[in-house]
Write a protein that holds these residues in place. Structure first.
Motif, mmCIF file in Angstrom:
data_model
loop_
_atom_site.group_PDB
_atom_site.id
_atom_site.type_symbol
_atom_site.label_atom_id
_atom_site.label_comp_id
_atom_site.label_asym_id
_atom_site.label_seq_id
_atom_site.Cartn_x
_atom_site.Cartn_y
_atom_site.Cartn_z
ATOM 1 N N SER A 129 4.256 0.087 1.104
ATOM 2 C CA SER A 129 3.246 0.851 1.839
ATOM 3 C C SER A 129 1.846 0.376 1.438
ATOM 4 C CB SER A 129 3.384 2.344 1.559
ATOM 5 O OG SER A 129 2.960 2.630 0.252
ATOM 6 N N ARG A 130 0.871 0.829 2.182
ATOM 7 C CA ARG A 130 -0.518 0.458 1.913
ATOM 8 C C ARG A 130 -1.207 1.433 0.975
ATOM 9 N NH1 ARG A 130 -2.995 -1.728 7.592
ATOM 10 N NH2 ARG A 130 -1.209 -2.990 8.143
ATOM 11 N N LEU A 131 -0.502 2.417 0.472
ATOM 12 C CA LEU A 131 -1.130 3.472 -0.306
ATOM 13 C C LEU A 131 -1.856 2.937 -1.541
ATOM 14 C CD1 LEU A 131 -1.663 6.478 -0.674
ATOM 15 C CD2 LEU A 131 0.467 6.595 -1.984
ATOM 16 N N THR A 144 -17.389 -4.106 0.681
ATOM 17 C CA THR A 144 -16.874 -3.172 1.679
ATOM 18 C C THR A 144 -16.131 -3.905 2.790
ATOM 19 O OG1 THR A 144 -18.740 -1.713 1.216
ATOM 20 C CG2 THR A 144 -17.523 -1.304 3.241
ATOM 21 N N LEU A 145 -16.679 -5.016 3.264
ATOM 22 C CA LEU A 145 -16.016 -5.791 4.314
ATOM 23 C C LEU A 145 -14.692 -6.370 3.841
ATOM 24 C CD1 LEU A 145 -18.947 -7.690 6.063
ATOM 25 C CD2 LEU A 145 -17.539 -5.856 6.985
ATOM 26 N N VAL A 146 -14.651 -6.854 2.606
ATOM 27 C CA VAL A 146 -13.404 -7.397 2.064
ATOM 28 C C VAL A 146 -12.342 -6.309 2.031
ATOM 29 C CG1 VAL A 146 -12.321 -8.210 -0.072
ATOM 30 C CG2 VAL A 146 -14.385 -9.306 0.760
ATOM 31 N N ALA A 147 -12.697 -5.124 1.560
ATOM 32 C CA ALA A 147 -11.731 -4.026 1.491
ATOM 33 C C ALA A 147 -11.237 -3.643 2.878
ATOM 34 C CB ALA A 147 -12.355 -2.824 0.792
ATOM 35 N N VAL A 148 -12.136 -3.554 3.841
ATOM 36 C CA VAL A 148 -11.748 -3.160 5.205
ATOM 37 C C VAL A 148 -10.838 -4.215 5.829
ATOM 38 C CG1 VAL A 148 -12.638 -2.809 7.546
ATOM 39 C CG2 VAL A 148 -13.719 -1.673 5.613
ATOM 40 N N VAL A 149 -11.176 -5.488 5.680
ATOM 41 C CA VAL A 149 -10.375 -6.552 6.294
ATOM 42 C C VAL A 149 -8.986 -6.620 5.667
ATOM 43 C CG1 VAL A 149 -10.182 -9.064 6.536
ATOM 44 C CG2 VAL A 149 -12.329 -7.921 7.077
ATOM 45 N N PRO A 155 -2.715 -6.895 9.497
ATOM 46 C CA PRO A 155 -1.311 -6.511 9.732
ATOM 47 C C PRO A 155 -0.385 -7.172 8.721
ATOM 48 C CG PRO A 155 -2.045 -8.087 11.383
ATOM 49 C CD PRO A 155 -3.239 -7.734 10.561
ATOM 50 N N ARG A 156 0.758 -6.537 8.509
ATOM 51 C CA ARG A 156 1.737 -7.057 7.566
ATOM 52 C C ARG A 156 2.318 -8.352 8.116
ATOM 53 N NH1 ARG A 156 3.931 -6.338 3.319
ATOM 54 N NH2 ARG A 156 4.518 -4.387 2.448
ATOM 55 N N LEU A 157 2.368 -9.366 7.273
ATOM 56 C CA LEU A 157 2.901 -10.658 7.688
ATOM 57 C C LEU A 157 4.414 -10.673 7.497
ATOM 58 C CD1 LEU A 157 0.209 -12.983 6.111
ATOM 59 C CD2 LEU A 157 0.367 -12.208 8.453
ATOM 60 N N GLY A 158 5.085 -11.494 8.227
ATOM 61 C CA GLY A 158 6.523 -11.644 8.055
ATOM 62 C C GLY A 158 7.324 -11.098 9.230
ATOM 63 N N GLY A 159 6.737 -10.274 10.047
ATOM 64 C CA GLY A 159 7.424 -9.741 11.199
ATOM 65 C C GLY A 159 8.587 -8.836 10.825
ATOM 66 N N ALA A 160 9.499 -8.661 11.765
ATOM 67 C CA ALA A 160 10.652 -7.793 11.540
ATOM 68 C C ALA A 160 11.649 -8.464 10.621
ATOM 69 C CB ALA A 160 11.293 -7.436 12.870
ATOM 70 N N ARG A 161 12.217 -7.709 9.735
ATOM 71 C CA ARG A 161 13.220 -8.233 8.817
ATOM 72 C C ARG A 161 14.603 -7.868 9.344
ATOM 73 N NH1 ARG A 161 10.081 -6.686 3.319
ATOM 74 N NH2 ARG A 161 8.461 -8.226 3.587
ATOM 75 N N PRO A 162 15.585 -8.744 9.140
ATOM 76 C CA PRO A 162 16.930 -8.427 9.620
ATOM 77 C C PRO A 162 17.522 -7.253 8.858
ATOM 78 C CG PRO A 162 16.919 -10.467 8.348
ATOM 79 C CD PRO A 162 15.490 -10.041 8.512
#
Length: 107
Positions: free
Chosen positions: A38-40, A87-92, A97-104
């Motif tokens: 998660s991004r928490l 601030t820009l680094v944190a926001v970007v 988006p999460r890389l890797g796409g859908a996992r099997p």
């Protein structure tokens, strides 16, 4: 530390403080994004980092400012770049988006 600069052959000053600090912040947040599902953790680290930079940019009761250039009238480019850049680094990093796409699916 973002104010540290080194003169390069007397031609210009190289802001090594910013050159080290902004990528270090980026690596911290990217590492947290990659380490946890998660991004928490990265959101909390980003809030803490941006909050501390904002807090240090405010004038203290004695009138001193630890990050000059963030107050109206102060002419300090490095302080402004650190304030806006962090601030820009944190926001970007947090919005990326999460890389890797859908996992099997596992059986």
């Amino acid at each position: 530390m973002h104010q540290i600069s080194v003169s390069v052959f007397g031609l210009f000053d190289l802001p090594i403080g910013l050159i080290i600090a902004l990528p270090a912040e980026t690596l911290l947040l990217v590492g947290l994004r990659m380490s946890f599902a998660s991004r928490l953790a990265s959101i909390l680290a980003g809030i803490g980092l941006v909050g501390m930079v904002a807090l240090l940019a405010l004038p203290s009761p004695g009138g001193s400012i630890l990050i000059p250039g963030s107050v109206a009238g102060a002419e300090n480019v490095l302080g402004t770049v650190w304030l806006i850049g962090s601030t820009l680094v944190a926001v970007v990093v947090l919005a990326w988006p999460r890389l890797g796409g859908a996992r099997p699916a596992t059986k």
